[in-house]
Design an enzyme around this catalytic site. Structure first.
Site, PDB file in Angstrom:
ATOM      1  N   SER A  66      47.294  24.238   4.257  1.00 50.08           N
ATOM      2  CA  SER A  66      48.354  23.451   4.889  1.00 50.08           C
ATOM      3  C   SER A  66      47.857  22.866   6.206  1.00 50.08           C
ATOM      4  O   SER A  66      46.965  23.435   6.849  1.00 50.08           O
ATOM      5  CB  SER A  66      49.563  24.349   5.170  1.00 50.08           C
ATOM      6  N   PHE A 110      48.145  22.820  29.515  1.00 53.23           N
ATOM      7  CA  PHE A 110      48.365  21.739  28.547  1.00 53.23           C
ATOM      8  C   PHE A 110      49.212  20.671  29.218  1.00 53.23           C
ATOM      9  O   PHE A 110      49.883  20.926  30.225  1.00 53.23           O
ATOM     10  CB  PHE A 110      49.084  22.300  27.315  1.00 53.23           C
ATOM     11  N   ALA A 117      55.761  26.967   8.942  1.00 56.07           N
ATOM     12  CA  ALA A 117      57.232  26.975   8.874  1.00 56.07           C
ATOM     13  C   ALA A 117      57.700  27.576   7.555  1.00 56.07           C
ATOM     14  O   ALA A 117      58.617  28.412   7.526  1.00 56.07           O
ATOM     15  CB  ALA A 117      57.768  25.554   9.043  1.00 56.07           C
ATOM     16  N   LEU A 169      53.557  24.353  17.087  1.00 55.95           N
ATOM     17  CA  LEU A 169      53.250  25.600  16.372  1.00 55.95           C
ATOM     18  C   LEU A 169      54.376  26.596  16.611  1.00 55.95           C
ATOM     19  O   LEU A 169      54.839  27.287  15.696  1.00 55.95           O
ATOM     20  CB  LEU A 169      51.910  26.174  16.849  1.00 55.95           C
ATOM     21  N   LEU A 193      41.180  14.753  15.498  1.00 54.98           N
ATOM     22  CA  LEU A 193      41.749  15.134  16.791  1.00 54.98           C
ATOM     23  C   LEU A 193      40.713  15.797  17.702  1.00 54.98           C
ATOM     24  O   LEU A 193      39.962  16.662  17.266  1.00 54.98           O
ATOM     25  CB  LEU A 193      42.905  16.121  16.556  1.00 54.98           C
ATOM     26  N   GLY A 240      53.087  26.060   4.798  1.00 58.23           N
ATOM     27  CA  GLY A 240      52.470  26.048   6.122  1.00 58.23           C
ATOM     28  C   GLY A 240      53.148  27.131   6.953  1.00 58.23           C
ATOM     29  O   GLY A 240      53.819  28.026   6.426  1.00 58.23           O
ATOM     30  N   GLU A 278      57.648  20.668  11.018  1.00 60.98           N
ATOM     31  CA  GLU A 278      57.522  19.254  11.405  1.00 60.98           C
ATOM     32  C   GLU A 278      58.354  18.334  10.516  1.00 60.98           C
ATOM     33  O   GLU A 278      58.681  17.216  10.904  1.00 60.98           O
ATOM     34  CB  GLU A 278      56.045  18.821  11.420  1.00 60.98           C
ATOM     35  N   HIS A 297      49.896  11.178  15.646  1.00 63.51           N
ATOM     36  CA  HIS A 297      49.607  12.615  15.622  1.00 63.51           C
ATOM     37  C   HIS A 297      50.789  13.456  15.157  1.00 63.51           C
ATOM     38  O   HIS A 297      50.614  14.456  14.467  1.00 63.51           O
ATOM     39  CB  HIS A 297      49.189  13.049  17.025  1.00 63.51           C
ATOM     40  N   ARG A 302      56.988  15.136  22.237  1.00 64.73           N
ATOM     41  CA  ARG A 302      56.716  16.573  22.133  1.00 64.73           C
ATOM     42  C   ARG A 302      55.619  16.986  23.099  1.00 64.73           C
ATOM     43  O   ARG A 302      54.635  16.264  23.271  1.00 64.73           O
ATOM     44  CB  ARG A 302      56.262  16.891  20.711  1.00 64.73           C
ATOM     45  N   GLN A 341      54.644  10.284  17.798  1.00 63.53           N
ATOM     46  CA  GLN A 341      53.702  10.619  18.871  1.00 63.53           C
ATOM     47  C   GLN A 341      52.286  10.156  18.548  1.00 63.53           C
ATOM     48  O   GLN A 341      51.780  10.404  17.454  1.00 63.53           O
ATOM     49  CB  GLN A 341      53.670  12.134  19.090  1.00 63.53           C
ATOM     50  N   VAL A 346      57.262  27.093  -3.143  1.00 62.33           N
ATOM     51  CA  VAL A 346      56.672  26.011  -3.929  1.00 62.33           C
ATOM     52  C   VAL A 346      55.747  25.254  -2.983  1.00 62.33           C
ATOM     53  O   VAL A 346      56.173  24.855  -1.899  1.00 62.33           O
ATOM     54  CB  VAL A 346      57.776  25.057  -4.430  1.00 62.33           C
ATOM     55  N   SER A 347      54.487  25.066  -3.382  1.00 56.11           N
ATOM     56  CA  SER A 347      53.590  24.347  -2.464  1.00 56.11           C
ATOM     57  C   SER A 347      52.585  23.501  -3.227  1.00 56.11           C
ATOM     58  O   SER A 347      51.986  23.960  -4.204  1.00 56.11           O
ATOM     59  CB  SER A 347      52.844  25.342  -1.569  1.00 56.11           C
ATOM     60  N   TRP A 374      52.414  23.016  -7.139  1.00 62.09           N
ATOM     61  CA  TRP A 374      53.584  22.335  -7.692  1.00 62.09           C
ATOM     62  C   TRP A 374      54.077  21.359  -6.628  1.00 62.09           C
ATOM     63  O   TRP A 374      54.204  21.729  -5.461  1.00 62.09           O
ATOM     64  CB  TRP A 374      54.713  23.330  -7.996  1.00 62.09           C
ATOM     65  N   ARG A 421      51.734  13.322  26.592  1.00 68.22           N
ATOM     66  CA  ARG A 421      50.911  12.504  25.687  1.00 68.22           C
ATOM     67  C   ARG A 421      51.304  11.041  25.663  1.00 68.22           C
ATOM     68  O   ARG A 421      50.441  10.163  25.551  1.00 68.22           O
ATOM     69  CB  ARG A 421      50.997  13.082  24.276  1.00 68.22           C
ATOM     70  N   HIS A 467      48.515  10.781  19.791  1.00 65.10           N
ATOM     71  CA  HIS A 467      47.700  11.681  20.620  1.00 65.10           C
ATOM     72  C   HIS A 467      46.666  10.834  21.338  1.00 65.10           C
ATOM     73  O   HIS A 467      46.011  10.003  20.702  1.00 65.10           O
ATOM     74  CB  HIS A 467      47.025  12.739  19.749  1.00 65.10           C
ATOM     75  N   GLU A 495      44.011  18.559  23.049  1.00 66.77           N
ATOM     76  CA  GLU A 495      44.405  18.478  24.460  1.00 66.77           C
ATOM     77  C   GLU A 495      43.766  19.630  25.249  1.00 66.77           C
ATOM     78  O   GLU A 495      43.586  19.546  26.460  1.00 66.77           O
ATOM     79  CB  GLU A 495      45.930  18.573  24.518  1.00 66.77           C
TER      80      GLU A 495
END
Ligand SMILES: Cc1cc2nc3c(=O)[nH]c(=O)nc-3n(C[C@H](O)[C@H](O)[C@H](O)COP(=O)(O)OP(=O)(O)OC[C@H]3O[C@@H](n4cnc5c(N)ncnc54)[C@H](O)[C@@H]3O)c2cc1C
Length: 557
Positions: free
Chosen positions: A40, A113, A14, A378, A238, A12, A361, A337, A372, A226, A32-33, A151, A272, A228, A241
């Site tokens: 993601s 936001f 990160a 993000l 979702l 993803g 995350e 969320h 959060r 959290q 590895v994903s 994997w 939230r 949402h 927001e």
């Protein structure tokens, strides 16, 4: 045998950002994903990414909003670093090719936001995550690294007190393999699927968090979950927001704009936890629609704005709820969320195990504390993904060659073998559904001690039943029955850590709202929960919160 300096698990935002940083630091890197990178959950992010780039805004205001939003549980040194990195990070993503929405003057468009003093959320319509993921993927594609696609990480290998690599399952070939590494970065995303009503994708099963926990890493602040406020009724998809940021309003069955009662200054754009509690309170006091649900109205914004700024929301409402947000209110309820908690790390992504790092995350730095703010996650994946990649490369440059043992692979293979040989036993999907039902009904927005205790008993009974889990599908290749069994085992461990932390924390702070302890208790609870795995479940200890400039105050919106 596979060997690399740095192995990043997760592709993803990160994971990709960590990999890029480690490659730039001249490490030999592998990713590895279990999913193709563009699949993601980061790609599902809608509303946007925060950076205080507006003339009226400032980095200090972003820091203050984040500290306040965290209900003073966020570490202020980490938050300061995070907010200072925000502007350069967003500009870098733009240079990588992310196509952001524009204001009429050509500058990056920003929307308001929840919990933010100024419009600070930069976006690409309501598909911001996908736009970022695409830009980063294209940038990463210009570098050379090894990709282990499809994997599944099953274990983190720790010998001699340090991380030596991972064991992973190759879905296509159906075999377990060891990947030795001097540094491992876990960027495996959230465990939202411990709940049934969640906005998270089906693959958000917390595998990396569970593997780190089983290997001896401390999980931090797991009780902070959290919800949402606005998930589409039934499907829990979702509704960003950003819909309220663009001017959408919440109404109860009497047509009242009820947020005036709970957040008189900022109304629908309170943070939230506040909005989720308000919706549940309206419903409990008989002011919800039968279902139950409340309405999110966008109609007054007009067709042009709704269809250009909230394209995906329009599609979701039309496809999954059979309603048109241009002419009809959207039925919404809170849903799980985001996990504020995760693998405990410092600002560099380092955990308590040398050579094991975490970001995104799956990690808890902690900048979100007890709640959060939208748009900060993000940003977190990119800011701290990069730091973890740098730290992983530095560690790899001085660490000795990893020492691995064939027993590491044999252990995971034997566990799976036993699941596949069992002629009778528990179906993983039954255990997963029962766990989700317990978490949905007993570990929600408001928490009662007797419900938490009952949830813990439910989860522990499911863990016992899990010891006899069986996999009926005997295929070698793409055995999703096996994936389901492994993921369910991970989530049961994490559900237990969430509930144990929630029982212990006898106060209400941010997203953790105890009906029997309705006030924040700074004297006793201004501290992080750490959970390590003991022989009979999580063992809790506590760590101080770092302060710099902001004294705790009452949090009002
Ligand atoms: C619907 C939705 C909308 C959101 N909108 C916003 C928003 O507008 N703004 C915002 O700031 N935040 C938003 N968030 C939160 C934010 O998107 C996430 O916190 C963030 O994208 C997580 O990124 P990540 O890289 O940590 O994990 P993910 O993107 O979840 O990636 C996890 C990676 O780990 C891999 N993986 C997992 N398990 C294994 C395993 N066992 N073996 C190998 N690989 C594994 C997966 O293949 C995947 O590549 C939203 C979240 C959701 C669910």
């Amino acid at each position: 045998m596979h060997r690399h300096d740095v192995v990043v698990v997760g592709a993803g935002l990160a994971g990709q950002r960590a990999a890029l940083a480690a490659i730039e630091a001249k490490s030999d890197v592998a990713i590895v994903s279990k999913l193709h990178p563009l699949r993601s959950h980061s790609g599902a992010a809608q509303g946007g990414i925060n950076a205080a780039i507006g003339k009226e805004d400032s980095v200090d205001t972003h820091i203050y909003d984040t500290v306040k939003g965290s209900d003073y549980l966020g570490d202020q040194d980490a938050i300061e670093f995070f907010c200072r990195e925000a502007g350069p990070t967003v500009i870098e993503m733009e240079h990588f090719g992310t196509i952001f929405s524009r204001a009429p003057d050509g500058s990056l468009a920003r929307r308001p936001f929840g919990g933010a003093a100024f419009p600070r959320t930069i976006y690409a319509a309501d598909r911001t995550g996908l736009a970022l993921l695409q830009g980063l993927y294209e940038r990463l594609g210009t570098e050379s690294f090894t990709m282990y696609d499809e994997w599944d990480l099953t274990s983190v290998v720790v010998h001699e007190g340090r991380c030596q690599g991972i064991v992973a399952f190759d879905r296509r070939r159906g075999s377990f393999e060891e990947i030795a590494a001097k540094s491992v970065v876990l960027a495996t995303g959230p465990c939202g699927r411990v709940y049934g009503r969640t906005t998270n994708s089906h693959t958000s099963t917390g595998d990396g968090i569970a593997a780190a926990y089983r290997a001896g890493a401390a999980l931090k602040d797991m009780e902070f979950v959290q919800f949402h406020p606005t998930a589409l009724l039934e499907s829990s998809i979702l509704i960003t927001e950003g819909a309220r940021g663009e001017g959408g309003i919440l109404k109860n069955v009497n047509g009242e704009r009820f947020m005036a009662r709970y957040a008189p200054h900022v109304l629908d754009l309170a943070s939230r936890d506040v909005v989720s509690r308000a919706i549940i309170t309206e419903v409990r006091e008989g002011r919800g629609f039968p279902g139950p649900y409340v309405h999110l109205e966008l109609m007054h914004l007009g067709k042009e704005k709704i269809e250009s700024r909230l394209q995906e929301i329009c599609d979701f409402c039309r496809t999954f709820a059979g309603i048109d947000p241009v002419t009809q209110p959207i039925p919404v309820m809170p849903a799980q969320h985001y996990m504020m908690g995760g693998i405990g790390t410092n600002i560099r992504g380092e955990t308590n195990i040398p050579g094991l790092l975490a970001a995104g995350e799956a990690a808890c730095v902690s900048i979100h504390g007890a709640n959060r703010l939208g748009g900060n996650s993000l940003l977190e994946t990119l800011v701290f993904g990069k730091q973890a990649g740098i730290a992983a490369a530095e560690h790899a440059a001085r660490a000795p060659a990893p020492s691995v043992d064939p027993a590491d692979v044999a252990k995971d293979a034997a566990t799976v073998d036993a699941m596949m040989r069992r002629s009778d036993g528990e179906e993983p999907q039954h255990l997963r559904i029962a766990m989700q039902a317990a978490m949905d009904s007993k570990v929600g927005v408001f928490r009662l001690p007797e419900e938490l205790t009952a949830a813990l008993a439910d989860v522990r009974a499911l863990q016992t039943r899990y010891e006899r889990v069986r996999v009926v599908d005997s295929s070698k290749s793409y055995n999703l029955n096996l994936t389901d069994a492994l993921e369910t085992g991970h989530m049961l461990d994490l559900a237990e850590a969430i509930v144990v932390g929630a029982i212990a924390r006898t106060e209400s702070r941010g997203a953790h709202s105890r009906v029997d302890f309705p006030k924040r208790d700074d004297a006793n609870w201004m501290r992080h929960t750490l959970a390590t795995r003991g022989p009979s479940g999580p063992v809790l200890s506590y760590a101080p919160v770092t302060y710099t400039r902001w004294e705790p105050k009452e949090r009002v919106y």
